[in-house]
Scaffold this motif. Structure first.
Motif, PDB file in Angstrom:
ATOM      1  N   LEU A   1       3.616  13.095   2.840  1.00  0.00           N
ATOM      2  CA  LEU A   1       3.000  11.901   2.262  1.00  0.00           C
ATOM      3  C   LEU A   1       2.110  11.179   3.282  1.00  0.00           C
ATOM      4  O   LEU A   1       1.071  10.618   2.931  1.00  0.00           O
ATOM      5  CB  LEU A   1       4.081  10.945   1.755  1.00  0.00           C
ATOM      6  CG  LEU A   1       4.863  11.401   0.517  1.00  0.00           C
ATOM      7  CD1 LEU A   1       6.048  10.482   0.275  1.00  0.00           C
ATOM      8  CD2 LEU A   1       3.954  11.451  -0.704  1.00  0.00           C
ATOM      9  N   ALA A   2       2.519  11.213   4.556  1.00  0.00           N
ATOM     10  CA  ALA A   2       1.778  10.500   5.596  1.00  0.00           C
ATOM     11  C   ALA A   2       0.531  11.243   6.057  1.00  0.00           C
ATOM     12  O   ALA A   2      -0.516  10.634   6.285  1.00  0.00           O
ATOM     13  CB  ALA A   2       2.692  10.235   6.790  1.00  0.00           C
TER      14      ALA A   2
ATOM     15  N   SER B   1      -1.300  14.297   2.462  1.00  0.00           N
ATOM     16  CA  SER B   1      -1.646  13.825   1.122  1.00  0.00           C
ATOM     17  C   SER B   1      -3.126  13.428   1.066  1.00  0.00           C
ATOM     18  O   SER B   1      -3.667  12.905   2.041  1.00  0.00           O
ATOM     19  CB  SER B   1      -0.779  12.616   0.746  1.00  0.00           C
ATOM     20  OG  SER B   1      -1.273  11.993  -0.408  1.00  0.00           O
TER      21      SER B   1
ATOM     22  N   LYS C   1      -1.870   5.400   1.453  1.00  0.00           N
ATOM     23  CA  LYS C   1      -0.592   6.036   1.768  1.00  0.00           C
ATOM     24  C   LYS C   1       0.558   5.136   1.310  1.00  0.00           C
ATOM     25  O   LYS C   1       0.507   3.913   1.478  1.00  0.00           O
ATOM     26  CB  LYS C   1      -0.466   6.281   3.276  1.00  0.00           C
ATOM     27  CG  LYS C   1      -1.625   7.064   3.895  1.00  0.00           C
ATOM     28  CD  LYS C   1      -1.671   8.496   3.446  1.00  0.00           C
ATOM     29  CE  LYS C   1      -2.756   9.265   4.187  1.00  0.00           C
ATOM     30  NZ  LYS C   1      -2.912  10.644   3.727  1.00  0.00           N
ATOM     31  N   ASP C   2       1.591   5.753   0.775  1.00  0.00           N
ATOM     32  CA  ASP C   2       2.770   5.014   0.308  1.00  0.00           C
ATOM     33  C   ASP C   2       3.721   4.807   1.499  1.00  0.00           C
ATOM     34  O   ASP C   2       4.764   5.465   1.608  1.00  0.00           O
ATOM     35  CB  ASP C   2       3.457   5.797  -0.818  1.00  0.00           C
ATOM     36  CG  ASP C   2       4.602   5.027  -1.446  1.00  0.00           C
ATOM     37  OD1 ASP C   2       4.875   3.881  -1.023  1.00  0.00           O
ATOM     38  OD2 ASP C   2       5.245   5.584  -2.349  1.00  0.00           O
ATOM     39  N   TRP C   3       3.341   3.875   2.376  1.00  0.00           N
ATOM     40  CA  TRP C   3       4.104   3.711   3.616  1.00  0.00           C
ATOM     41  C   TRP C   3       5.515   3.181   3.385  1.00  0.00           C
ATOM     42  O   TRP C   3       6.418   3.471   4.170  1.00  0.00           O
ATOM     43  CB  TRP C   3       3.341   2.815   4.593  1.00  0.00           C
ATOM     44  CG  TRP C   3       2.214   3.554   5.248  1.00  0.00           C
ATOM     45  CD1 TRP C   3       0.876   3.406   5.052  1.00  0.00           C
ATOM     46  CD2 TRP C   3       2.354   4.621   6.212  1.00  0.00           C
ATOM     47  NE1 TRP C   3       0.171   4.302   5.823  1.00  0.00           N
ATOM     48  CE2 TRP C   3       1.042   5.052   6.543  1.00  0.00           C
ATOM     49  CE3 TRP C   3       3.445   5.245   6.817  1.00  0.00           C
ATOM     50  CZ2 TRP C   3       0.809   6.084   7.462  1.00  0.00           C
ATOM     51  CZ3 TRP C   3       3.214   6.266   7.725  1.00  0.00           C
ATOM     52  CH2 TRP C   3       1.913   6.678   8.039  1.00  0.00           C
TER      53      TRP C   3
END
Length: 203
Positions: A22-23, A26, A31-33
């Motif tokens: 994800l980091a 993607s 980004k879904d931090w």
């Protein structure tokens, strides 16, 4: 009262890799931090070395959490004690520069040495710097050159520039314009701006 759940090695790795994907892998613009942080925190709390390092970077830069250098160092230290090289360098940097901890050259160079002995280029250069100026250990310009050369062989422009200065001034090595020119040229090729000025002076 929160109960800590210890994850299996397999589950630690699964959550770490999902967070990593994800980091860094993607295509999402944002980004879904928050989710990445939660995944790495779960894996790190169960002892996953790389997750501990990346959780430290989250605290270091305020990604998915409030920036907190002290917490970053706590997690870097956990990973460093498990042999994570970049974490060892980061702890060394923190002590040398008094970043999030009280400045302590002795502790800083100890952590730098651990990373340097495992081949970390930046740590090798910084150990050379510590030897050159006697920070955290006895001043020894010959040893400074030894460590600068290890980093310079891996094309570290700062180490190459420092070697150029050593050969120019005869610090830790005999004076040699030829070798000074060689290392300044290498540093210039690596983008070190001051090396350009030094080359002009040699000419």
């Amino acid at each position: 009262m929160n109960t800590i759940t210890f994850l299996s090695k397999k589950e630690q790795q699964r959550r770490f890799l999902l967070g990593y994907q994800l980091a860094f892998q993607s295509d999402a613009e944002e980004k879904d931090w928050d989710n990445i942080f939660a995944l790495w925190q779960a894996a790190a709390s169960s002892g996953h070395k790389r997750a501990q390092f990346y959780l430290g970077t989250c605290y270091d830069h305020g990604l998915g959490c409030t920036k907190d250098i002290a917490k970053a160092i706590t997690w870097y230290r956990k990973a460093a004690r498990q042999g994570h090289i970049v974490s060892q360098y980061n702890i060394g940097y923190s002590y040398i520069n008094g970043d999030g901890v009280e400045q302590d050259y002795g502790k800083g160079v100890k952590w730098y040495l651990l990373a340097a002995q495992k081949g970390d280029t930046e740590a090798q250069r910084e150990v050379g710097y510590c030897y050159f100026y006697g920070r955290g250990l006895e001043q020894d310009q010959v040893m400074a050159v030894y460590w600068y050369k290890k980093a310079a062989r891996k094309n570290d422009p700062k180490a190459q520039y420092n070697l150029g200065l050593c050969y120019k001034e005869g610090e830790g090595v005999p004076i040699s314009k030829r070798w000074a020119r060689y290392y300044f040229q290498k540093a210039k090729e690596g983008g070190h701006k001051d090396a350009v000025r030094q080359l002009r002076r040699l000419l």
